[in-house]
Design a protein around this motif. Structure first.
Motif, PDB file in Angstrom:
ATOM      1  N   LEU A   6      -3.359 -12.726 -24.093  1.00 50.46           N
ATOM      2  CA  LEU A   6      -3.488 -13.385 -22.795  1.00 50.46           C
ATOM      3  C   LEU A   6      -2.377 -14.419 -22.602  1.00 50.46           C
ATOM      4  O   LEU A   6      -2.413 -15.509 -23.185  1.00 50.46           O
ATOM      5  N   GLY A   7      -1.391 -14.052 -21.806  1.00 51.10           N
ATOM      6  CA  GLY A   7      -0.339 -14.991 -21.469  1.00 51.10           C
ATOM      7  C   GLY A   7      -0.744 -15.855 -20.290  1.00 51.10           C
ATOM      8  O   GLY A   7      -1.921 -15.988 -19.971  1.00 51.10           O
ATOM      9  N   PHE A  16       3.967 -11.508 -24.973  1.00 56.57           N
ATOM     10  CA  PHE A  16       3.153 -11.359 -26.175  1.00 56.57           C
ATOM     11  C   PHE A  16       3.061  -9.892 -26.591  1.00 56.57           C
ATOM     12  O   PHE A  16       3.019  -9.570 -27.786  1.00 56.57           O
ATOM     13  N   GLN A  17       3.043  -9.011 -25.609  1.00 61.34           N
ATOM     14  CA  GLN A  17       2.988  -7.580 -25.912  1.00 61.34           C
ATOM     15  C   GLN A  17       4.237  -7.130 -26.666  1.00 61.34           C
ATOM     16  O   GLN A  17       4.141  -6.410 -27.666  1.00 61.34           O
ATOM     17  N   LEU A  74      -7.060 -12.522 -30.991  1.00 61.57           N
ATOM     18  CA  LEU A  74      -6.815 -13.109 -29.671  1.00 61.57           C
ATOM     19  C   LEU A  74      -5.560 -13.959 -29.760  1.00 61.57           C
ATOM     20  O   LEU A  74      -5.481 -14.879 -30.579  1.00 61.57           O
ATOM     21  N   MET A  75      -4.567 -13.634 -28.937  1.00 57.30           N
ATOM     22  CA  MET A  75      -3.292 -14.334 -28.968  1.00 57.30           C
ATOM     23  C   MET A  75      -2.935 -14.823 -27.574  1.00 57.30           C
ATOM     24  O   MET A  75      -3.187 -14.128 -26.573  1.00 57.30           O
ATOM     25  N   GLY A  76      -2.310 -15.993 -27.484  1.00 54.91           N
ATOM     26  CA  GLY A  76      -1.863 -16.510 -26.206  1.00 54.91           C
ATOM     27  C   GLY A  76      -1.141 -17.827 -26.366  1.00 54.91           C
ATOM     28  O   GLY A  76      -0.753 -18.212 -27.473  1.00 54.91           O
ATOM     29  N   PRO A 322       6.289 -16.390 -28.979  1.00 46.33           N
ATOM     30  CA  PRO A 322       5.367 -15.313 -29.351  1.00 46.33           C
ATOM     31  C   PRO A 322       5.856 -14.494 -30.545  1.00 46.33           C
ATOM     32  O   PRO A 322       5.062 -14.032 -31.363  1.00 46.33           O
ATOM     33  N   PHE A 323       7.169 -14.334 -30.659  1.00 48.43           N
ATOM     34  CA  PHE A 323       7.728 -13.584 -31.778  1.00 48.43           C
ATOM     35  C   PHE A 323       7.561 -14.343 -33.093  1.00 48.43           C
ATOM     36  O   PHE A 323       7.261 -13.748 -34.139  1.00 48.43           O
TER      37      PHE A 323
END
Length: 361
Positions: A6-7, A16-17, A74-76, A322-323
């Motif tokens: 979720l950005g 993020f993808q 869950l990432m953001g 994100p990387f």
């Protein structure tokens, strides 16, 4: 594993993808990508409220409600990760935020549930440290005021500090906080031939000395510094640590710089000290309420430089974070090594250990 990415308006979900596909693709291609808050103005308000009051004030995002039952990651960036989110994601094992701050994550609850939390320390350290040095110069040398005067048709040569405009050479700079950003500020100031003193109860004196600075108590720093620059993390223990008394200790010729967290400083006391000329000036990038209200006392002052919470916002800092996050999570899953784990006690949780073994197989 299944992951929800979720950005928001600052770093979109597609960012993020791409990071997931590069570093985490071998651990799962079942990813759900969306944005928590796409509107830039709303994002600034919501994230600041979460910073002040915690993630529990927010409702659970619709994507999480719809897709979270079987998701394990869950990432953001600013997405609030509350106990309600964890309840909606019963299989959640990894939470990652691509920022140094953890105000939007209920870390205590994550630890209790055996959920490992990652952040990205120092992602914008160069950006903020560059900006902090720039703010020192902009305020004491009246750079922004002179620019504004010219644009307004005035060739202005007289300012509040005209009789005592300083050079940085030979001055004392006090750094409140000596993490990634504070250390870089000290390093970048070394070329100006200043004396750097540091207040940071968590950093040993030897580590500070190695970078050419001196460890002191906060009172000593405030009394002796020509510039006070704030770089501490906001916690429940240090909230409002610089109040009316602390500001009263500063020299009348001193400048106060805050590119850290607004909650560390009593802003009413600071505005009053500036208005009463108890200190010479200030440069501020963070505020209790953003955007800054039109009736803020800072708006009427001629000895303060104001910016719109942009110290950490560079293309490099945003696009890379994100990387950095995904790379660190992948390294942990593969090798057990990581720079950015927040709650390492979860590594001893039996449920987490069983899950990790299954992922590695």
């Amino acid at each position: 594993m299944k992951a929800i990415l979720l950005g928001d308006a600052m770093i979109g979900g597609t960012g993020f993808q791409r990071a997931w596909e590069k570093h985490m693709g071998t651990y799962g291609s079942d990813i759900v990508v969306n944005d928590w808050e796409k509107d830039w103005g709303k994002l600034q308000y919501r994230r600041l409220e979460v910073e002040k009051r915690g993630p529990e004030i927010e409702t659970v995002d619709e994507t999480i409600l719809k897709e979270g039952q079987d998701a394990q990651a869950l990432m953001g960036l600013f997405v609030p990760v509350s106990s309600k989110v964890m309840e909606a994601m019963p299989k959640l094992r990894i939470v990652g935020v691509s920022r140094a701050g953890l105000e939007n994550v209920n870390v205590e609850e994550a630890t209790r549930r055996g959920i490992l939390v990652f952040n990205v320390q120092g992602r914008n350290a160069h950006a903020v440290s560059d900006f902090a040095v720039g703010m020192m110069l902009a305020e004491c040398r009246n750079i922004a005021r002179a620019h504004y005067a010219i644009r307004s048709g005035e060739w202005r040569k007289t300012f509040t500090n005209s009789d005592v405009v300083p050079e940085l050479h030979g001055r004392t700079v006090g750094l409140v906080g000596f993490g990634h950003i504070g250390r870089l500020v000290a390093k970048k100031l070394s070329g100006f031939d200043v004396k750097v003193v540091v207040y940071d109860p968590y950093t040993p004196a030897e580590a500070i000395k190695e970078l050419g600075a001196e460890k002191v108590e906060l009172e000593q720093l405030l009394k002796n510094s020509d510039f006070v620059s704030v770089h501490a993390r906001l916690t429940s223990e240090n909230k409002g640590m610089i109040g009316e008394h602390e500001i009263s200790l500063m020299k009348p010729t001193a400048y106060f710089i805050n590119t850290g967290r607004a909650g560390l400083v009593d802003q009413d006391a600071l505005a009053k000290a500036l208005g009463d000329k108890k200190i010479m000036g200030a440069a501020l990038d963070v505020f209790y309420t953003e955007p800054l209200p039109a009736d803020s006392p800072f708006m009427t002052l001629d000895n303060v430089t104001l910016t719109t919470h942009i110290a950490g916002t560079t293309a490099d800092a945003l696009s890379n974070s994100p990387f950095l996050l995904m790379e660190d999570v992948a390294k942990f899953l593969k090798e057990g090594d990581s720079r950015f784990i927040v709650n390492r006690q979860v590594l001893q949780d039996e449920g987490f250990q069983a899950w990790l073994a299954s992922v590695r197989q």
